[in-house]
Write a protein that holds these residues in place. Sequence first.
Motif, PDB file in Angstrom:
ATOM      1  N   THR A 179     -13.009   4.822   8.329  1.00  0.00           N
ATOM      2  CA  THR A 179     -12.043   4.732   9.183  1.00  0.00           C
ATOM      3  C   THR A 179     -10.907   3.826   8.685  1.00  0.00           C
ATOM      4  O   THR A 179      -9.767   4.269   8.733  1.00  0.00           O
ATOM      5  N   ILE A 180     -11.338   2.758   7.912  1.00  0.00           N
ATOM      6  CA  ILE A 180      -9.988   1.946   7.382  1.00  0.00           C
ATOM      7  C   ILE A 180      -9.655   2.656   6.413  1.00  0.00           C
ATOM      8  O   ILE A 180      -8.144   2.825   6.324  1.00  0.00           O
ATOM      9  N   LEU A 181     -10.216   3.297   5.501  1.00  0.00           N
ATOM     10  CA  LEU A 181      -9.553   3.854   4.189  1.00  0.00           C
ATOM     11  C   LEU A 181      -9.129   5.429   4.382  1.00  0.00           C
ATOM     12  O   LEU A 181      -8.334   5.700   3.478  1.00  0.00           O
ATOM     13  N   SER A 182      -9.479   5.940   5.606  1.00  0.00           N
ATOM     14  CA  SER A 182      -8.915   7.308   5.689  1.00  0.00           C
ATOM     15  C   SER A 182      -7.559   7.057   6.559  1.00  0.00           C
ATOM     16  O   SER A 182      -7.007   8.305   6.651  1.00  0.00           O
ATOM     17  N   GLN A 183      -7.062   6.066   6.836  1.00  0.00           N
ATOM     18  CA  GLN A 183      -5.694   6.055   7.591  1.00  0.00           C
ATOM     19  C   GLN A 183      -4.689   6.249   6.171  1.00  0.00           C
ATOM     20  O   GLN A 183      -5.045   5.831   5.143  1.00  0.00           O
ATOM     21  N   ARG A 184      -3.935   7.346   6.878  1.00  0.00           N
ATOM     22  CA  ARG A 184      -2.853   7.751   5.781  1.00  0.00           C
ATOM     23  C   ARG A 184      -2.071   6.575   5.024  1.00  0.00           C
ATOM     24  O   ARG A 184      -1.566   5.590   5.753  1.00  0.00           O
ATOM     25  N   TRP A 185      -1.916   6.734   3.528  1.00  0.00           N
ATOM     26  CA  TRP A 185      -1.414   5.832   2.525  1.00  0.00           C
ATOM     27  C   TRP A 185      -2.428   4.829   2.579  1.00  0.00           C
ATOM     28  O   TRP A 185      -2.125   4.057   1.444  1.00  0.00           O
ATOM     29  N   THR A 186      -3.361   4.365   3.192  1.00  0.00           N
ATOM     30  CA  THR A 186      -4.064   3.128   2.907  1.00  0.00           C
ATOM     31  C   THR A 186      -4.772   3.252   1.608  1.00  0.00           C
ATOM     32  O   THR A 186      -4.764   2.245   0.757  1.00  0.00           O
ATOM     33  N   GLY A 187      -5.300   4.223   1.179  1.00  0.00           N
ATOM     34  CA  GLY A 187      -6.080   4.212  -0.213  1.00  0.00           C
ATOM     35  C   GLY A 187      -4.748   4.276  -1.310  1.00  0.00           C
ATOM     36  O   GLY A 187      -5.374   3.544  -2.299  1.00  0.00           O
ATOM     37  N   LEU A 188      -3.762   4.725  -1.240  1.00  0.00           N
ATOM     38  CA  LEU A 188      -2.860   4.718  -2.191  1.00  0.00           C
ATOM     39  C   LEU A 188      -2.288   3.369  -2.304  1.00  0.00           C
ATOM     40  O   LEU A 188      -1.743   2.920  -3.545  1.00  0.00           O
ATOM     41  N   ILE A 189      -2.202   2.835  -1.289  1.00  0.00           N
ATOM     42  CA  ILE A 189      -1.388   1.373  -1.218  1.00  0.00           C
ATOM     43  C   ILE A 189      -2.464   0.520  -1.902  1.00  0.00           C
ATOM     44  O   ILE A 189      -2.313  -0.333  -2.821  1.00  0.00           O
ATOM     45  N   ILE A 190      -3.937   0.515  -1.804  1.00  0.00           N
ATOM     46  CA  ILE A 190      -4.791  -0.135  -2.316  1.00  0.00           C
ATOM     47  C   ILE A 190      -4.838   0.161  -3.793  1.00  0.00           C
ATOM     48  O   ILE A 190      -4.907  -0.870  -4.710  1.00  0.00           O
ATOM     49  N   TYR A 191      -4.675   1.345  -4.155  1.00  0.00           N
ATOM     50  CA  TYR A 191      -4.615   1.676  -5.676  1.00  0.00           C
ATOM     51  C   TYR A 191      -3.580   1.249  -6.351  1.00  0.00           C
ATOM     52  O   TYR A 191      -3.673   0.736  -7.350  1.00  0.00           O
ATOM     53  N   GLN A 192      -2.300   1.151  -5.569  1.00  0.00           N
ATOM     54  CA  GLN A 192      -1.216   0.682  -6.230  1.00  0.00           C
ATOM     55  C   GLN A 192      -1.422  -0.776  -6.245  1.00  0.00           C
ATOM     56  O   GLN A 192      -0.823  -1.324  -7.549  1.00  0.00           O
ATOM     57  N   LEU A 193      -1.998  -1.497  -5.756  1.00  0.00           N
ATOM     58  CA  LEU A 193      -2.179  -3.087  -5.741  1.00  0.00           C
ATOM     59  C   LEU A 193      -3.300  -3.138  -6.697  1.00  0.00           C
ATOM     60  O   LEU A 193      -3.399  -4.384  -7.049  1.00  0.00           O
ATOM     61  N   LEU A 194      -3.897  -2.339  -7.265  1.00  0.00           N
ATOM     62  CA  LEU A 194      -5.041  -2.538  -8.347  1.00  0.00           C
ATOM     63  C   LEU A 194      -4.500  -3.080  -9.560  1.00  0.00           C
ATOM     64  O   LEU A 194      -4.824  -3.943 -10.349  1.00  0.00           O
ATOM     65  N   SER A 195      -3.114  -2.884  -9.789  1.00  0.00           N
ATOM     66  CA  SER A 195      -2.424  -3.369 -11.087  1.00  0.00           C
ATOM     67  C   SER A 195      -1.701  -4.716 -10.916  1.00  0.00           C
ATOM     68  O   SER A 195      -1.483  -5.061 -11.892  1.00  0.00           O
ATOM     69  N   PHE A 219       6.961  -5.986  -1.512  1.00  0.00           N
ATOM     70  CA  PHE A 219       7.217  -5.126  -0.730  1.00  0.00           C
ATOM     71  C   PHE A 219       8.005  -3.704  -1.229  1.00  0.00           C
ATOM     72  O   PHE A 219       7.512  -2.806  -1.262  1.00  0.00           O
ATOM     73  N   ARG A 220       9.382  -4.245  -1.797  1.00  0.00           N
ATOM     74  CA  ARG A 220       9.868  -3.109  -2.134  1.00  0.00           C
ATOM     75  C   ARG A 220       9.356  -2.292  -3.410  1.00  0.00           C
ATOM     76  O   ARG A 220       9.532  -1.087  -3.467  1.00  0.00           O
ATOM     77  N   ALA A 221       8.521  -3.078  -4.023  1.00  0.00           N
ATOM     78  CA  ALA A 221       7.949  -2.206  -5.304  1.00  0.00           C
ATOM     79  C   ALA A 221       6.840  -1.266  -4.906  1.00  0.00           C
ATOM     80  O   ALA A 221       6.969  -0.309  -5.406  1.00  0.00           O
ATOM     81  N   ILE A 222       6.063  -1.681  -3.968  1.00  0.00           N
ATOM     82  CA  ILE A 222       5.261  -0.632  -3.388  1.00  0.00           C
ATOM     83  C   ILE A 222       5.785   0.228  -2.662  1.00  0.00           C
ATOM     84  O   ILE A 222       5.570   1.468  -2.951  1.00  0.00           O
ATOM     85  N   LEU A 238      -4.515  -3.914   6.577  1.00  0.00           N
ATOM     86  CA  LEU A 238      -5.039  -4.112   5.340  1.00  0.00           C
ATOM     87  C   LEU A 238      -5.327  -5.578   5.499  1.00  0.00           C
ATOM     88  O   LEU A 238      -6.497  -6.304   4.780  1.00  0.00           O
ATOM     89  N   GLU A 239      -4.509  -6.514   5.760  1.00  0.00           N
ATOM     90  CA  GLU A 239      -4.391  -7.815   5.750  1.00  0.00           C
ATOM     91  C   GLU A 239      -5.375  -8.305   6.836  1.00  0.00           C
ATOM     92  O   GLU A 239      -6.437  -9.259   6.614  1.00  0.00           O
ATOM     93  N   GLN A 240      -5.455  -7.711   7.904  1.00  0.00           N
ATOM     94  CA  GLN A 240      -6.323  -8.158   8.983  1.00  0.00           C
ATOM     95  C   GLN A 240      -7.870  -7.766   8.746  1.00  0.00           C
ATOM     96  O   GLN A 240      -8.705  -8.497   9.069  1.00  0.00           O
ATOM     97  N   HIS A 241      -8.005  -6.746   7.864  1.00  0.00           N
ATOM     98  CA  HIS A 241      -9.317  -6.422   7.396  1.00  0.00           C
ATOM     99  C   HIS A 241      -9.787  -7.270   6.320  1.00  0.00           C
ATOM    100  O   HIS A 241     -10.789  -7.200   5.940  1.00  0.00           O
ATOM    101  N   GLY A 242      -8.909  -8.235   5.738  1.00  0.00           N
ATOM    102  CA  GLY A 242      -9.152  -9.001   4.470  1.00  0.00           C
ATOM    103  C   GLY A 242      -9.118  -8.339   3.197  1.00  0.00           C
ATOM    104  O   GLY A 242     -10.017  -8.560   2.273  1.00  0.00           O
ATOM    105  N   ILE A 243      -8.433  -7.205   3.169  1.00  0.00           N
ATOM    106  CA  ILE A 243      -8.270  -6.357   2.241  1.00  0.00           C
ATOM    107  C   ILE A 243      -7.409  -6.854   1.174  1.00  0.00           C
ATOM    108  O   ILE A 243      -7.280  -6.798  -0.091  1.00  0.00           O
ATOM    109  N   VAL A 244      -6.104  -7.125   1.738  1.00  0.00           N
ATOM    110  CA  VAL A 244      -4.947  -7.634   1.195  1.00  0.00           C
ATOM    111  C   VAL A 244      -4.715  -9.108   1.611  1.00  0.00           C
ATOM    112  O   VAL A 244      -4.881  -9.113   2.881  1.00  0.00           O
TER     113      VAL A 244
END
Length: 107
Positions: free
Chosen positions: A15-31, A36-39, A57-63
């Motif tokens: 449910t968390i990961l399937s929200q639109r754009w969430t996976g791509l945001i996490i993937y982007q932050l892997l680097s 904010f503007r860079a993302i 993502l911050e509320q879930h403790g991921i970011v």
Amino acid sequence: MNQSNLCPRFEKAITILSQRWTGLIIYQLLSGPQRFRAIESSLPISGRVLSERLKDLEQHGIVKRDVYPETPVRIEYSLTEKGLALEPVLKKVEAWSQEWLDVEEPS
């Protein structure tokens, strides 16, 4: 109401990961940490939606959001240990997509 046969934790993760754009945001932050503007410039996403997803993502403790008291104030987003633990999962999805999916050409 029908009860799911799935593990509740697995269901919550999907449910968390399937929200639109969430996976791509996490993937982007892997680097590494990013402003904010860079993302926003790296993804075809509106600022409003990006802001909502980062808050979720911050509320879930991921970011985590780090505020640096500079002039002007600098805010960076980065993955927590919990967020970094998603790297092997996302890398496996990336490998799977490379092997099994075709990118359709725009019409």
